[in-house]
Design a protein around this motif. Sequence first.
Motif, PDB file in Angstrom:
ATOM      1  N   ILE A 261     -13.299   8.296  -1.484  1.00  0.00           N
ATOM      2  CA  ILE A 261     -11.942   7.760  -1.347  1.00  0.00           C
ATOM      3  C   ILE A 261     -11.228   8.451  -0.197  1.00  0.00           C
ATOM      4  CG2 ILE A 261      -9.697   7.611  -2.465  1.00  0.00           C
ATOM      5  CD1 ILE A 261     -10.963   6.947  -4.974  1.00  0.00           C
TER       6      ILE A 261
ATOM      7  N   ILE B  17      -0.490   9.270 -11.546  1.00  0.00           N
ATOM      8  CA  ILE B  17      -1.595  10.211 -11.705  1.00  0.00           C
ATOM      9  C   ILE B  17      -1.062  11.630 -11.940  1.00  0.00           C
ATOM     10  CG2 ILE B  17      -3.606  11.184 -10.571  1.00  0.00           C
ATOM     11  CD1 ILE B  17      -4.054   8.606  -9.199  1.00  0.00           C
ATOM     12  N   PHE B  18       0.018  11.979 -11.218  1.00  0.00           N
ATOM     13  CA  PHE B  18       0.657  13.279 -11.433  1.00  0.00           C
ATOM     14  C   PHE B  18       1.072  13.419 -12.896  1.00  0.00           C
ATOM     15  CE2 PHE B  18       2.106  16.412  -8.396  1.00  0.00           C
ATOM     16  CZ  PHE B  18       1.502  15.964  -7.251  1.00  0.00           C
TER      17      PHE B  18
ATOM     18  N   VAL C 147       0.833  -1.202   0.000  1.00  0.00           N
ATOM     19  CA  VAL C 147       0.000   0.000   0.000  1.00  0.00           C
ATOM     20  C   VAL C 147       0.864   1.247   0.000  1.00  0.00           C
ATOM     21  CG1 VAL C 147      -1.664   1.311   1.341  1.00  0.00           C
ATOM     22  CG2 VAL C 147      -1.953  -1.120   1.091  1.00  0.00           C
TER      23      VAL C 147
ATOM     24  N   ILE D  68      -6.214  14.341  -5.141  1.00  0.00           N
ATOM     25  CA  ILE D  68      -5.851  14.659  -6.522  1.00  0.00           C
ATOM     26  C   ILE D  68      -7.069  14.488  -7.423  1.00  0.00           C
ATOM     27  CG2 ILE D  68      -4.197  14.263  -8.340  1.00  0.00           C
ATOM     28  CD1 ILE D  68      -2.469  12.796  -6.499  1.00  0.00           C
ATOM     29  N   LEU D  69      -7.822  13.395  -7.180  1.00  0.00           N
ATOM     30  CA  LEU D  69      -8.993  13.134  -8.024  1.00  0.00           C
ATOM     31  C   LEU D  69     -10.005  14.254  -7.906  1.00  0.00           C
ATOM     32  CD1 LEU D  69     -10.002   9.435  -7.837  1.00  0.00           C
ATOM     33  CD2 LEU D  69      -8.942  10.721  -9.656  1.00  0.00           C
TER      34      LEU D  69
ATOM     35  N   VAL E 234      -4.522  10.729  -0.334  1.00  0.00           N
ATOM     36  CA  VAL E 234      -3.895  11.634  -1.293  1.00  0.00           C
ATOM     37  C   VAL E 234      -4.525  11.463  -2.672  1.00  0.00           C
ATOM     38  CG1 VAL E 234      -1.727  12.218  -2.386  1.00  0.00           C
ATOM     39  CG2 VAL E 234      -1.758  11.539  -0.025  1.00  0.00           C
ATOM     40  N   ILE E 235      -4.786  10.196  -3.033  1.00  0.00           N
ATOM     41  CA  ILE E 235      -5.345   9.931  -4.355  1.00  0.00           C
ATOM     42  C   ILE E 235      -6.716  10.578  -4.476  1.00  0.00           C
ATOM     43  CG2 ILE E 235      -6.184   8.083  -5.825  1.00  0.00           C
ATOM     44  CD1 ILE E 235      -3.806   6.511  -4.954  1.00  0.00           C
TER      45      ILE E 235
ATOM     46  N   ALA F  96      -1.252  17.159  -2.720  1.00  0.00           N
ATOM     47  CA  ALA F  96      -0.610  15.857  -2.898  1.00  0.00           C
ATOM     48  C   ALA F  96       0.889  15.982  -2.703  1.00  0.00           C
ATOM     49  CB  ALA F  96      -0.922  15.311  -4.282  1.00  0.00           C
ATOM     50  N   ALA F  97       1.501  17.016  -3.327  1.00  0.00           N
ATOM     51  CA  ALA F  97       2.949  17.191  -3.187  1.00  0.00           C
ATOM     52  C   ALA F  97       3.320  17.383  -1.725  1.00  0.00           C
ATOM     53  CB  ALA F  97       3.396  18.396  -4.007  1.00  0.00           C
TER      54      ALA F  97
ATOM     55  N   SER G   8      -1.599   7.387   3.035  1.00  0.00           N
ATOM     56  CA  SER G   8      -1.273   7.819   1.679  1.00  0.00           C
ATOM     57  C   SER G   8      -2.443   7.564   0.729  1.00  0.00           C
ATOM     58  CB  SER G   8      -0.036   7.084   1.179  1.00  0.00           C
ATOM     59  OG  SER G   8      -0.259   5.702   1.207  1.00  0.00           O
ATOM     60  N   PHE G   9      -3.443   6.869   1.239  1.00  0.00           N
ATOM     61  CA  PHE G   9      -4.604   6.513   0.415  1.00  0.00           C
ATOM     62  C   PHE G   9      -5.441   7.757   0.086  1.00  0.00           C
ATOM     63  CE2 PHE G   9      -8.737   4.451  -0.186  1.00  0.00           C
ATOM     64  CZ  PHE G   9      -8.369   3.415  -1.006  1.00  0.00           C
TER      65      PHE G   9
ATOM     66  N   VAL H 281       0.532   7.546  -7.207  1.00  0.00           N
ATOM     67  CA  VAL H 281       0.406   9.000  -7.140  1.00  0.00           C
ATOM     68  C   VAL H 281       1.270   9.648  -8.219  1.00  0.00           C
ATOM     69  CG1 VAL H 281       0.869  11.017  -5.712  1.00  0.00           C
ATOM     70  CG2 VAL H 281      -0.237   9.046  -4.724  1.00  0.00           C
TER      71      VAL H 281
ATOM     72  N   MET I  96      -1.857  14.009 -15.174  1.00  0.00           N
ATOM     73  CA  MET I  96      -2.448  15.341 -15.049  1.00  0.00           C
ATOM     74  C   MET I  96      -1.560  16.418 -15.631  1.00  0.00           C
ATOM     75  SD  MET I  96      -4.110  15.152 -11.424  1.00  0.00           S
ATOM     76  CE  MET I  96      -5.437  14.045 -11.177  1.00  0.00           C
TER      77      MET I  96
ATOM     78  N   ILE J 272       0.716   2.340  -3.810  1.00  0.00           N
ATOM     79  CA  ILE J 272      -0.384   3.300  -3.870  1.00  0.00           C
ATOM     80  C   ILE J 272       0.099   4.693  -3.499  1.00  0.00           C
ATOM     81  CG2 ILE J 272      -2.604   3.924  -2.889  1.00  0.00           C
ATOM     82  CD1 ILE J 272      -3.234   0.988  -2.718  1.00  0.00           C
ATOM     83  N   GLY J 273       0.827   4.782  -2.353  1.00  0.00           N
ATOM     84  CA  GLY J 273       1.249   6.099  -1.894  1.00  0.00           C
ATOM     85  C   GLY J 273       2.341   6.708  -2.739  1.00  0.00           C
TER      86      GLY J 273
ATOM     87  N   ILE K 130       2.795  14.052   0.421  1.00  0.00           N
ATOM     88  CA  ILE K 130       3.807  13.037   0.134  1.00  0.00           C
ATOM     89  C   ILE K 130       5.146  13.446   0.710  1.00  0.00           C
ATOM     90  CG2 ILE K 130       5.107  11.981  -1.728  1.00  0.00           C
ATOM     91  CD1 ILE K 130       2.619  11.929  -3.326  1.00  0.00           C
TER      92      ILE K 130
END
Lengths: 162, 357
Positions: B109, A69-70, A57, B151-152, B147-148, B170-171, B144-145, A66, A73, A61-62, B174
């Motif tokens: 989420i 996705i960055f 995870v 962004i979404l 964060v998605i 997000a930046a 960290s979940f 990410v 975008m 995922i983290g 993280i």
Amino acid sequence: MSELAFWLVAAITVVSAGMVVFSGQLIYSAIALLFTLLGVAGLYIFLWADFMAGIQVMVYIGGILVLIIFGIMLTHKIESVKISQTNVQRKIGAFVVAVFLLFLASSLGSAPWFQMVTTEPSETVSTVGKLLMTKYLLPFEVASILLLGSLIGAAMLSRKEG
Amino acid sequence: MTVDLLYDWLNETIPFLSGNDLLLLFAILIPALMLFLVIAVNAIVLVYAERKVSAFMQDRVGPMGQGVGLHAGKWGMLQTIADALKLISKEDIIPKLADRKLFIMAPFIIFVGAFIAVIALPFGESLIVADMNIGIFYILAVSSFGVIGLILAGWSSNNKWSLYGGMRSAAQIISYEIPAGLSLVTVIMLTGTLSMQGIIQYQSGGIFDWIVFSSPFSFIAFIIYFIAGIAETNRTPFDIPEAESELVGGFHTEYSGMRWSFFFLSEYANMLVVNGVAVTAFLGGWQSPISGYFNTAGWGIFWFISKILVLVFVMMWVRWTFPRLRVDQLMDICWKYLLPIALMNIFGVGLWTLIFG
């Protein structure tokens, strides 16, 4: 009950992995990948590998998802058309997949299988830690040197000249 | 663990269903519903507290009862409940050009990310939904979940302010996860366990057995974790993701009504989680500060929650005291100050335990 949960997690993993490949938009693929990675973390938990699930995870995922996705975008302008992803050469792909599936099925049938541990191990993390510090110390250190090298490389590349 | 206790209790009280999977399902669902209630009450209390604290810091009175027909309770105590009712009854607006599916999915989420972290918080000696082997690491991983989701939310709104807000947050989250994780490593080095209850058990005794006072390095680790925690909950001085003067409202600009309130529920739930981890790792969790006194189960819940509330108050205090940081200053603090200090700290704690341990 736990069997039902297993099939649910497995179904989520497989269905969302299919969506990653077949979805028409990159961003939907990325979101489907989120559920695939979560499903894999769930499968680790069924194997009593809770630490691996946590790592899965955290890293995938983290970190990686990410970043993906960055990337999507930043390459996508809000005003312009949406980026789509298309799958080409489906026929050849289907053939390769079929051959691979046959190979997998034959090896699955003949392989000697490890028995799954049915009772919960009392300590998982400390065992992993001890093995990393004793038996697998060299690969562990080599991996960390590799990561250090890539860190320094990234810092060099992104640094301004002068 | 609560789930096991509940399962045993249900098995005894409903004998004709004993051993049935249905009972296990109930034993899982009941704590989940309770946690949802905790999160909702937590948000209501904290929103009220935030308003009152900010008002007193700025020499105002904050929400008060507003005359005969429009009463919001004594000292405005019903104000948040009135706001919640208003949010539920508000129209749900989805922008025409928004990505509809992702727009609807994003708040859930984020909320799931906050909710699954609360599961591992130890409210008392046996009052924890899941005391996992990897407890503290689990909380770090699932945080960290969300964060998605952020962004979404920013992306699917199809609004540049939202997108900027989502990217920034997000930046930021993280980046600040790294000093937070490294400062918790010092705790793990001292206790030798990742389990939340194990960490608390290590700190049994009085106030001077808490990890925060056990060595100078662990005190520094606590400060680093707390700063990183403020940044991870997107609060001032680290609130550039929703900087009102630049970005309208950041990633939740386009949201309204119930969906918007889900962002707030999860924001306050995240405060609960971050401060809960700080209390567990550094301030002795549900242990009483005076060794041997007030150490029963009921007092445990009291200590845990009141320690969290003290930290929450400090967060609010910080919010109304410091100005907002610029993006480059934010990254400077994280990478050039917190990270090296946290790394040195790990070394220092190692030396300390080698010499004095």
